[in-house]
Motif scaffolding. Structure first.
Motif, PDB file in Angstrom:
ATOM      1  N   GLN A  69       1.333 -73.080 -38.825  1.00 33.67           N
ATOM      2  CA  GLN A  69       0.130 -72.778 -38.054  1.00 33.67           C
ATOM      3  C   GLN A  69      -0.533 -74.054 -37.560  1.00 33.67           C
ATOM      4  O   GLN A  69      -1.694 -74.030 -37.137  1.00 33.67           O
ATOM      5  N   ASP A  70       0.148 -75.182 -37.633  1.00 31.80           N
ATOM      6  CA  ASP A  70      -0.463 -76.444 -37.225  1.00 31.80           C
ATOM      7  C   ASP A  70      -0.765 -76.455 -35.721  1.00 31.80           C
ATOM      8  O   ASP A  70      -0.179 -75.707 -34.950  1.00 31.80           O
ATOM      9  N   GLY A  71      -1.640 -77.369 -35.338  1.00 31.66           N
ATOM     10  CA  GLY A  71      -2.055 -77.476 -33.947  1.00 31.66           C
ATOM     11  C   GLY A  71      -1.013 -78.203 -33.107  1.00 31.66           C
ATOM     12  O   GLY A  71      -1.269 -79.293 -32.603  1.00 31.66           O
ATOM     13  N   HIS A  72       0.124 -77.559 -32.894  1.00 32.85           N
ATOM     14  CA  HIS A  72       1.221 -78.182 -32.145  1.00 32.85           C
ATOM     15  C   HIS A  72       0.856 -78.456 -30.685  1.00 32.85           C
ATOM     16  O   HIS A  72       1.467 -79.313 -30.055  1.00 32.85           O
ATOM     17  N   PHE A  73      -0.100 -77.697 -30.172  1.00 36.42           N
ATOM     18  CA  PHE A  73      -0.383 -77.782 -28.734  1.00 36.42           C
ATOM     19  C   PHE A  73      -1.875 -77.985 -28.513  1.00 36.42           C
ATOM     20  O   PHE A  73      -2.693 -77.383 -29.220  1.00 36.42           O
ATOM     21  N   GLY A  74      -2.228 -78.833 -27.511  1.00 38.66           N
ATOM     22  CA  GLY A  74      -3.636 -79.066 -27.225  1.00 38.66           C
ATOM     23  C   GLY A  74      -3.861 -79.585 -25.817  1.00 38.66           C
ATOM     24  O   GLY A  74      -3.008 -79.412 -24.936  1.00 38.66           O
ATOM     25  N   GLU A  75      -5.000 -80.222 -25.633  1.00 38.11           N
ATOM     26  CA  GLU A  75      -5.470 -80.577 -24.298  1.00 38.11           C
ATOM     27  C   GLU A  75      -4.502 -81.449 -23.501  1.00 38.11           C
ATOM     28  O   GLU A  75      -4.256 -81.189 -22.320  1.00 38.11           O
ATOM     29  N   LEU A  76      -3.961 -82.489 -24.125  1.00 40.99           N
ATOM     30  CA  LEU A  76      -3.144 -83.413 -23.333  1.00 40.99           C
ATOM     31  C   LEU A  76      -1.884 -82.740 -22.807  1.00 40.99           C
ATOM     32  O   LEU A  76      -1.530 -82.889 -21.632  1.00 40.99           O
ATOM     33  N   LEU A  77      -1.225 -82.001 -23.664  1.00 42.11           N
ATOM     34  CA  LEU A  77      -0.037 -81.277 -23.201  1.00 42.11           C
ATOM     35  C   LEU A  77      -0.397 -80.254 -22.133  1.00 42.11           C
ATOM     36  O   LEU A  77       0.340 -80.064 -21.156  1.00 42.11           O
ATOM     37  N   ALA A  78      -1.545 -79.610 -22.287  1.00 41.72           N
ATOM     38  CA  ALA A  78      -1.976 -78.633 -21.282  1.00 41.72           C
ATOM     39  C   ALA A  78      -2.240 -79.307 -19.939  1.00 41.72           C
ATOM     40  O   ALA A  78      -1.912 -78.773 -18.873  1.00 41.72           O
ATOM     41  N   THR A  79      -2.836 -80.480 -20.014  1.00 43.62           N
ATOM     42  CA  THR A  79      -3.102 -81.238 -18.792  1.00 43.62           C
ATOM     43  C   THR A  79      -1.800 -81.533 -18.061  1.00 43.62           C
ATOM     44  O   THR A  79      -1.694 -81.378 -16.835  1.00 43.62           O
ATOM     45  N   SER A  80      -0.803 -81.931 -18.832  1.00 44.90           N
ATOM     46  CA  SER A  80       0.495 -82.258 -18.259  1.00 44.90           C
ATOM     47  C   SER A  80       1.161 -81.015 -17.666  1.00 44.90           C
ATOM     48  O   SER A  80       1.689 -81.040 -16.551  1.00 44.90           O
ATOM     49  N   LEU A  81       1.103 -79.914 -18.402  1.00 47.60           N
ATOM     50  CA  LEU A  81       1.720 -78.673 -17.910  1.00 47.60           C
ATOM     51  C   LEU A  81       1.018 -78.169 -16.658  1.00 47.60           C
ATOM     52  O   LEU A  81       1.648 -77.710 -15.706  1.00 47.60           O
ATOM     53  N   LYS A  82      -0.310 -78.245 -16.691  1.00 47.82           N
ATOM     54  CA  LYS A  82      -1.080 -77.760 -15.542  1.00 47.82           C
ATOM     55  C   LYS A  82      -0.721 -78.566 -14.285  1.00 47.82           C
ATOM     56  O   LYS A  82      -0.594 -78.011 -13.191  1.00 47.82           O
ATOM     57  N   ALA A  83      -0.565 -79.868 -14.483  1.00 45.85           N
ATOM     58  CA  ALA A  83      -0.188 -80.730 -13.361  1.00 45.85           C
ATOM     59  C   ALA A  83       1.149 -80.313 -12.763  1.00 45.85           C
ATOM     60  O   ALA A  83       1.432 -80.563 -11.593  1.00 45.85           O
ATOM     61  N   ARG A  84       1.992 -79.702 -13.578  1.00 40.37           N
ATOM     62  CA  ARG A  84       3.318 -79.277 -13.102  1.00 40.37           C
ATOM     63  C   ARG A  84       3.317 -77.844 -12.597  1.00 40.37           C
ATOM     64  O   ARG A  84       4.369 -77.315 -12.228  1.00 40.37           O
ATOM     65  N   GLY A  85       2.185 -77.185 -12.630  1.00 39.73           N
ATOM     66  CA  GLY A  85       2.121 -75.811 -12.132  1.00 39.73           C
ATOM     67  C   GLY A  85       2.532 -74.761 -13.148  1.00 39.73           C
ATOM     68  O   GLY A  85       2.790 -73.604 -12.791  1.00 39.73           O
TER      69      GLY A  85
END
Lengths: 230, 230, 230, 230, 230, 230
Positions: free
Chosen positions: D89-105
């Motif tokens: 249940q660790d926090g594998h995903f957060g803001e920075l990865l989301a920023t990167s994904l969002k930039a890629r559509g």
């Protein structure tokens, strides 16, 4: 809309017999830490062991009709693997079905739901791994698939794959990887045998596995209690 | 950034031997209902018992490297207490580590994660209390602390504290409270011995503990079934 | 505001003795798949069996005072059924209370909370089904009702109802339905005896239960592996 | 031993756009009640909706390294589907990865583990379904596979399959079944539209679905309260 | 046997104000991935934020008496941290206690049990993180300690430590590490600001963090879909 | 074997209207801390509120047929209370049934299973409390009882009883206790109003409730931090 696939291809009895000599932990490691079913599947008695080829059965919650259909698809050396289409803990499986399976030479049952008649099943020495023990009865109303690929307790199981269960839980070995996994398991076991002897003689894993240098490189420091703050 | 504290101070062997004569429930009561580890820690076999001094080990989820480091810090009479830095149920501990610990005279393991090779550990009669039984393998990549204070299953355990485990679970007794707790446990046991005899002879707890007056004062009423509505 | 109902009406000993010959699964089926307590109630040892008449006891979380009150209401042939007013896993019940109950001829305890002293209780062969094993001690401060209807582990239990427990769990049979349930259980058992023999002889459930036609009508299709896509 | 599969085949954008017009419940029904991910996956905000093609990512517990690898395999219109090799249940995903994904559509993330920075992700309106919200940081040490078939929250997801998520949860539609499922969903929706209007007008489902006869045949009886015992 | 420690030393308001500018994830990372309370603690509304100095309160299950004692020890800028001595989800905390705390300038409550009156607390914008929402009432009978070190949701909290909570959960920063943690958090934030901008511009983490070489060294292979078996 | 009880006696609309003015916590307290349904029942949106008379419906796991039967028994002012005969989280209830209930003036649904179409139900402002949100579809095959007493989420609910739900959860008030409970709730509310004002003005609960003497008698000690060991 539901189908029963007959005439499935099974892993050879020789390969199953080879894999049966190893525990679940070893087989899981031997195939690259894959294939383990979720640890909430627990055996109904201990010690326990079974190895066989998977016949898969999709269940509806609160409905065990398809188990009766699946029995006919089982033959000697099989293990019946069943999972409901949504989470359930009802007693889908019990004494009468076990009697029928045992008569056919089936080696055990893995079920991502509940089991009942556990005292009798234990006396029969019929191996079962389940999510729950529950006397809750079920109906016979709705169809599901038999012998199609199935996610059981988080792992994909395909008909004919090898299933091995012991006190630690249950692992699936894919049919096409059975031979390679057997080789890996033997190599691992040989390697562990030597390690076990050295560890039993008092040697440290830190030395046997040559870990000290890497630990130091990562920054591990040793501090005497009297020098440690806090 | 991780440290291994060496040369820790342990509770004396005499005190541990004294505390080892009592069950977990008694010791927990003797120190004012404190020190119990969470009840989800279960023994791998029953009956089970162990008492020893804590060596603590911080684990990373899915990584058992630090257990190898902790082994070196263990000596005869210790119990290894391990907890992950975030919730995990992987098989951090198994046969090879147990073999190594047993060779060093370690008396058991308490781990807030999973254990594997439980059939072998049971055959070895090596006591383990864990959160789960899981064959899931782990990596050896990341450092954690050894012999620093650790929250394990909700209880604070410090190196050198006394750990006692039995069929009911696990309790920690702080090193500086070990002597007082032993005294309390003996007093409690003596008191219970007499109570047990009276209860076995059919006397009621209501009378032995003189509860009737207080129950009445709180307002408890006795109503005959035929007079009770509902 | 709390009451203790005395002089409750119990199901007759003869009916209890009759029901005691059947397992939990059979009794649950015999009364139309009703009366099962939740499967999280587990026995402290296996194999296990008990049947008796319910004395009910409401507990406060972390408080076992009312168990002492309930003991006095118990007599030979009873089973004590206790549940907290909100979810709890503390060790509400243990050796001393069991000693007292055993002295009174009580046949077991069903508790929707924790139990402790499980090694001693197992040695005493005193049957207990509980939600947890926990050494956690409790206080004696707050009143609850004894011998009023109680929801225990999701099932309504009324004083005097029949409680039967085995390895599969616990079932309640309502006092006024005990006789009818016994009849149904006997009929079911007789029916299953014949089925069991036929299944053991290799006959299929599909044929014994005449399922093939209905399966076909619902649309089940048999497909040879080599003809199945995927 | 880990691989990244590049150049995967994706379901066509047109089909995804078609499926995106339907809710998770409808799509799950449309493909025969299959493909639902476990209901413990919850959205980080509501209302929420996303539909896209799956890029799959195997995670190690407590280790999010492979997410960085998976980002490179994502392109506009994808949804990243990640699952750990054992429960976490660790926090594998957060803001920075989301920023990167969002930039890629990328249109969203489905993760069978924890997520952090949920306030920021909510403000970004970046859709995430996860097993937990947890700030727990992770390491970057161990390899896993990217774009191989993956069991995520109990469902098999293959790269290029369609993922649709809404307030109810997440469903996967197999690439080769996307077109048929879209047809079924449209038919179902048309059918429900008419039903909805009739139900809103006060007509009963019993009549619309013509259930009365079958209920009676199964044995349902209507009893006036004053005639019902209990 | 219970004590209330008065006159505790608190982290300075200036340090608390500094730490309050960062989220839970950042602070947890800044102190070496330590201090996070278990993720089952959830806020009663979102978005949410609070930072303050800990006043600790031990609760008995089903008993909230000590919260009334703890209120007197709270002053402006504090956060009340409460945990039961055994697992509980009752509504230990609600509107009246919140009214009292708010009047004293307390900034929030972290409770490893249940909370009630959540609609009113939300309207009051009084921050609470809890294990459950439950209207279950509690008694006032048994003493516990106030302002002694406490394990709350798996983390050790000492009076005067800094507590920060947001949508992601709750973190504790030890009083003596508050200054260093603040420095680390600022450094981390500065570093992430630059990374965020580069990621938002489409640069890959693989390149920014220079991961490619290490991934290759570990053995990661890239395979085109059409060349991958399976 | 299943029955539908028609013509049930409902608590009067005036009493329901009176009880509707109070929150779940207050009503639960007003009837002596009884009647609360388990806290795992959560509302699908917040803030939320509903009060009405219970129509009860027994469900089979994975089967929502009886909800269609129950709809016909509902009339304006009712709340439909449904529970499966064994634990289930499937999406037994959704938009179409809600449309039908709303058309009949039903005020909400309490279901000890799953609900789907939550985005639409939220938009409809139709109150639902459930154990899970799940899109999982269900069959229509097996009968259950409608308007017989039902254990729902651990509480006994009888047809015609009053159900009140809010952000904190759900409470049942027995029909014959509705008037008394309303009186108690009003008294309690009046009492709390005055307390709230005093607490808001900064007075301490310790003084308002005159707790100091009893705390001292129980042995509570105040120790200045600098005098406390540990």
């Amino acid at each position: 809309m539901a189908i029963v696939v007959t005439n499935i291809e099974r892993t050879s009895a020789a390969l199953v017999a080879g894999l049966a000599e190893f525990g679940v932990a070893t087989l899981h490691e031997a195939q690259g830490r894959r294939g383990l079913l979720a640890s909430y599947l627990r055996p109904i008695y201990r010690p326990i062991h079974a190895a066989g080829t998977a016949v898969t059965c999709e269940l509806l919650p609160g409905d065990n009709w398809m188990l009766h259909v699946a029995v006919e698809q089982c033959r000697a050396g099989d293990i019946l693997v069943a999972a409901p289409t949504s989470p359930c803990q009802d007693g889908h499986f019990g004494e009468l079905l076990a009697t029928s399976l045992k008569a056919r030479g089936v080696r055990g049952v893995v079920i991502d739901s509940g089991v009942r008649d556990t005292a009798v099943l234990t006396a029969m020495a019929f191996p079962v791994w389940s999510k729950a023990v529950s006397a809750q009865g079920t109906v016979k109303e709705t169809l599901g698939n038999v012998n199609t690929p199935l996610v059981c307790a988080g792992a994909l199981v395909r008909p004919g794959d090898v299933i091995v269960g012991d006190d630690d839980g249950v692992v699936v070995v894919r049919r096409e990887e059975a031979e390679a996994t057997l080789g890996q398991a033997r190599a691992r076991e040989a390697n562990e045998r030597e390690k076990r002897a050295r560890l039993a003689a008092g040697e440290l894993g830190l030395d046997i596995y040559r870990m000290r240098e890497r630990l130091e490189a990562k920054g591990l420091r040793f501090v005497r209690h009297e020098d440690a703050q806090d």
